[in-house]
Design a protein around this motif. Structure first.
Motif: not given
Length: 137
Positions: A52-62
């Motif tokens: 979940a942390r990894l996916l959240s970071a990916i989603a927040a990063d353009g």
């Protein structure tokens, strides 16, 4: 990237069924079943909190590339898209290709309709791109 952020919100509780029944889950089931399959696979990973942390970071990063920077790319570029991918929308692929001078855009069959055809078309597009005279010389 919003779908990644949304699935991440369901992961820590292992709420796979709730995600499937969510508005996004139902939309993916209809419009991009392969995206849904990928996202449901996240629930099978051994550490849902880390996922979940990894996916959240990916989603927040353009992508980290502005239109101006894309316009400055001066190397042969291939952009591949398909029409049934909500995570990587076709409009975004077309837009990216339009901002990179001389970029080639190829639309291939969606994986969710036929994985074999998708893989064949992807490989053919990359092979053709890499073997073009102006790429290799």
């Amino acid at each position: 990237m919003r779908p990644l952020a949304e699935v991440a919100s369901y992961l820590p509780q292992g709420n796979k069924e709730a995600f499937e029944k969510s508005e996004l889950g139902r939309r993916l089931d209809i419009e991009a079943p392969d995206n849904l399959a990928s996202m449901l696979g996240f629930f099978d990973r051994p550490d849902p909190v880390t996922t979940a942390r990894l996916l959240s970071a990916i989603a927040a990063d353009g992508p980290g590339v502005s239109r101006k920077q894309a316009a400055a790319i001066r190397v042969p570029t291939l952009v591949i898209g398909n029409g049934l991918d909500i995570v990587h929308p076709m409009d975004l692929a077309r837009s990216l290709a339009s901002h990179i001078p001389g970029a080639q855009f190829i639309e291939i069959a969606p994986k969710s309709l036929d994985k074999t055809v998708h893989a064949q078309e992807f490989k053919a597009a990359v092979n053709k791109f890499l073997t073009q005279k102006d790429i290799t010389s």
